[in-house]
Write an enzyme that holds these catalytic residues in place. Structure first.
Site, PDB file in Angstrom:
ATOM      1  N   SER A 190       0.823  -1.201   0.000  1.00 36.87           N
ATOM      2  CA  SER A 190       0.000   0.000   0.000  1.00 36.87           C
ATOM      3  C   SER A 190       0.865   1.262   0.000  1.00 36.87           C
ATOM      4  CB  SER A 190      -0.928  -0.059   1.221  1.00 36.87           C
ATOM      5  OG  SER A 190      -1.893   0.956   1.184  1.00 36.87           O
ATOM      6  N   HIS A 234      -2.599  -1.532  -4.375  1.00 37.77           N
ATOM      7  CA  HIS A 234      -4.060  -1.550  -4.511  1.00 37.77           C
ATOM      8  C   HIS A 234      -4.575  -0.120  -4.632  1.00 37.77           C
ATOM      9  CE1 HIS A 234      -5.098  -0.922   0.043  1.00 37.77           C
ATOM     10  NE2 HIS A 234      -3.957  -0.335  -0.284  1.00 37.77           N
TER      11      HIS A 234
END
Length: 267
Positions: free
Chosen positions: A88, A111
């Site tokens: 992330s 993501h």
């Protein structure tokens, strides 16, 4: 003394930073620290090289982007190393490295930005549009280095993708893999040897073509009475040259030389 999620040590003109924890704007726990704290320390560094070691599940996008941009702005050469997970927002920080290194026992994860939200339909639609723009900021950071298209990258973000070191180097997320098995080194050595053999084979073919042209010129100068004899001789010569220039002949010669070298009988 609070245990921060990062450690910063300096040795002459080189600085090591370990980011081992969550990246957050609120220091709720001893292991948490805001980007403000780390960015301020980075800004004040006088050094030629910064090594950033990362093992983090990520955290807030804004915090990750702030640290990424602070590293990018610094005059020092930056090397980022994924020691475990760089997920992330931590994967965005990882992309700040001029050198980006993964161990064979490490992973990246990327993501789309996400958030908790409540409200009416208009507010929810606006939040979705805002999240697309927030994600685009991270996309811009990845696209500075990767060799895939933006469409491919967006699909990886949609799929919430875990990225292995081999996948990462193929797609440009990283510049090097460390701790590779000895077999990988052997494989590269074999590949190099094969390329040398193929190059020798191609050179031999070029020489064969050159000799053929010279032979054809000589044949034109010969009398008609000697044509049959010359043709027979040329066939024998071409067969011998072809045998010597064949892939397997070159391969055989290569291994015979290696065996002789190993036995101390260098030819």
């Amino acid at each position: 003394m609070n245990k921060k999620y990062f450690q910063l040590t300096q040795n002459d003109n080189e600085v090591d930073i370990q980011i081992y924890g969550d990246i957050t704007s609120w220091e709720w726990h001893d292991s948490d620290v805001s980007s403000y704290t780390l960015s301020k320390q980075i800004e004040g560094l006088e050094c030629d090289k910064i090594n950033v070691y990362i093992n983090s599940y990520g955290g807030e996008v804004a915090e990750g982007l702030a640290i990424y941009n602070q590293l990018k702005r610094h005059k020092a050469k930056v090397k980022t190393v994924c020691d475990g997970f760089a997920c992330s927002a931590a994967s965005v920080i990882f992309m700040a490295g001029d050198e980006r290194v993964m161990s064979t026992a490490s992973l990246l994860m990327i993501h789309n930005a996400w958030s908790h939200v409540s409200g009416n339909a208009n507010e929810l639609r606006k939040q979705a549009d805002d999240l697309d723009k927030i994600t685009q900021a991270s996309i811009n950071a990845y696209m500075q280095e990767v060799n895939i298209t933006e469409e491919e990258l967006k699909q990886m973000l949609d799929d919430e993708t875990w990225i292995t070191p081999q996948e990462a180097i193929e797609k440009g997320f990283i510049t090097a893999i460390v701790n590779e098995k000895e077999a990988e080194k052997v494989s590269q050595s074999v590949k190099k040897s094969l390329m040398e053999i193929i190059t020798s084979f191609q050179k031999c073919n070029d020489d064969d073509k050159k000799k053929k042209c010279e032979t054809d010129d000589e044949k034109d100068e010969d009398s008609d009475d000697n044509d049959n004899i010359d043709n027979d001789n040329n066939k024998d010569e071409k067969l011998e040259e072809h045998t010597k220039c064949s892939y397997f002949y070159v391969l055989k010669q290569k291994f015979e030389k290696k065996e002789a070298d190993n036995n101390g009988d260098i030819k």
